[in-house]
Design an enzyme around this catalytic site. Structure first.
Site, PDB file in Angstrom:
ATOM      1  N   LYS A   1     -29.922 -39.553   2.832  1.00 14.03           N
ATOM      2  CA  LYS A   1     -28.983 -38.929   3.769  1.00 14.03           C
ATOM      3  C   LYS A   1     -29.637 -37.735   4.452  1.00 14.03           C
ATOM      4  O   LYS A   1     -30.687 -37.249   4.032  1.00 14.03           O
ATOM      5  CB  LYS A   1     -27.715 -38.498   3.029  1.00 14.03           C
TER       6      LYS A   1
ATOM      7  N   ARG B   1     -13.420 -33.777  -4.476  1.00  9.99           N
ATOM      8  CA  ARG B   1     -13.980 -33.957  -3.142  1.00  9.99           C
ATOM      9  C   ARG B   1     -13.517 -35.321  -2.637  1.00  9.99           C
ATOM     10  O   ARG B   1     -12.526 -35.418  -1.933  1.00  9.99           O
ATOM     11  CB  ARG B   1     -15.506 -33.804  -3.173  1.00  9.99           C
TER      12      ARG B   1
ATOM     13  N   TYR C   1     -36.795  -5.533  12.456  1.00 12.48           N
ATOM     14  CA  TYR C   1     -35.444  -5.119  12.836  1.00 12.48           C
ATOM     15  C   TYR C   1     -34.779  -4.340  11.702  1.00 12.48           C
ATOM     16  O   TYR C   1     -34.905  -4.689  10.527  1.00 12.48           O
ATOM     17  CB  TYR C   1     -34.586  -6.341  13.155  1.00 12.48           C
TER      18      TYR C   1
ATOM     19  N   MET D   1     -36.038 -14.089  14.853  1.00 14.11           N
ATOM     20  CA  MET D   1     -35.751 -15.443  15.321  1.00 14.11           C
ATOM     21  C   MET D   1     -37.002 -16.317  15.343  1.00 14.11           C
ATOM     22  O   MET D   1     -36.965 -17.479  14.926  1.00 14.11           O
ATOM     23  CB  MET D   1     -35.122 -15.410  16.712  1.00 14.11           C
TER      24      MET D   1
END
Length: 374
Positions: free
Chosen positions: A44, A139, A269, A317
């Protein structure tokens, strides 16, 4: 020139990991006096980020494949896979049943709505099904109280020529933790007692740690290993290497810049890292837009020029900064391994980012080129 970042996938490691799982199950079967279970290799999420077609070739020795997406199942058939295919979430519309019929795809059945759609279907071939029990994960699956009636409805569809074999399955919620799967296994045994057909209960964690649940005498068993086939661990307390597994994905980048940082200067940052001494800082061509976890903090392991070092400050990023003091010869162009062969374990990187290896492998960004390892 393209940006210097890419993922290497090792078909050899994929084949090796399948072999490790098979040998593990064979030993458990001998100890239990039973027959080794069959393996549904779970592919999957684009084979956990490794590529469906690549996984097909590597897992050719598996008895079957398991996945979620019916379109991926069709791709497997069109690529030449002739063995069993199981859809773990089953189907969603009556039109899906036509594809199950045409491509000989097996399905999980976990709700009354699916039984109702099957009752209205007129397939030209019998469709094999696994009726799913909700044994405690809450689930997918029929409750223990409703399971007997659901299984009987599936057997009626078998008598009507809609379904072929009808089996039983569940999914363990705690096989990877100290609680273990025994409580769900007992619920499963009670709900399915006396019901015929194949059985499938073991995910990666149960396959590795509780193989006796699928290796005892009696019904035909199928296991559903996923993450372990790709060389990552389902356990937070046991690395994949402890089971003899090898990482199949390696994320590589390069140093694209070097800064000389003075004591007291900060990096990245938010200025979250401040140098306590003069140091060399390398800028790496990888960031969170490539799938690297943004929440990884200073100290997260990374390898430069084959030497273990650490992340500094926040991940950007498109870039991240690393400590080059342990690697004095490293400069622009030096190879970097973010995770995988020759670098840190993907699970170690994931833990530093407050997540799991599954997420890193499946979240590799589309902009990162993927190549086969030689």
């Amino acid at each position: 020139m393209p940006r210097p970042i890419f993922a290497l996938i090792s078909p050899t490691a994929l084949r090796h990991n399948l072999s490790v799982v098979r040998q593990h199950l064979n030993r458990a079967a001998v100890a239990a006096g039973g027959v080794p279970p069959s393996i549904w290799a779970v592919i999957k999420a684009n084979a956990y980020g490794h590529g469906i077609e690549r996984a097909l070739r590597a897992f050719s020795e598996a008895q079957g494949l398991a996945m979620l997406d019916i379109e991926e199942a069709v791709r497997c058939r069109e690529a030449g896979w002739a063995g069993p295919i199981l859809l773990l979430e089953g189907f969603f519309t009556p039109q899906d049943i036509d594809l199950l019929d045409r491509y000989h795809i097996s399905t999980a059945v976990h709700c009354q709505e699916q039984l109702d759609m099957l009752a209205r279907a007129r397939p030209s071939h019998r469709i094999n099904a696994m009726v799913k029990l909700n044994s405690g994960m809450n689930r997918l699956g029929f409750s223990p109280q409703a399971y007997g009636a659901a299984f009987e409805a599936a057997q009626a569809l078998m008598r009507d020529g809609v379904l072929g074999s009808v089996g039983k399955m569940t999914h363990f919620a705690t096989a990877d933790g100290p609680q273990g799967p025994q409580w769900q296994w007992e619920v499963f045994q009670a709900a399915t007692q006396g019901l015929p057909g194949p059985v499938s209960v073991c995910n990666s964690a149960a396959t590795l740690r509780y193989p006796e649940l699928a290796a005892g005498p009696g019904a035909t068993h199928w296991v559903r290993p996923g993450i372990c086939l790709y060389g990552a661990s389902p356990f937070s307390d046991t690395p994949a290497a402890a089971f003899g597994l090898r990482p199949a994905m390696t994320l590589r980048a390069e140093i694209i810049g070097v800064q000389q940082v003075s004591p007291g200067q900060t990096v990245g940052y938010g200025a979250t890292f401040a140098a306590s001494k003069a140091m060399r800082v390398g800028v790496v061509s990888c960031g969170y837009a490539d799938g690297y976890p943004r929440h990884c903090a200073t100290g997260t392991p990374v390898t430069v020029n084959g030497v273990a070092t650490r992340l500094l400050g926040r991940v950007s990023m498109d870039m991240m900064m690393v400590d080059l003091d342990p690697v004095p010869a490293a400069g622009v162009g030096a190879p970097v391994v973010l995770w995988g062969e020759g670098g840190p374990d993907v699970d170690a990187v994931a833990a530093a980012g407050g997540t799991i290896g599954y997420e890193l492998l499946t979240a590799l960004a589309a902009r990162v080129p993927v190549r086969d390892a030689s």
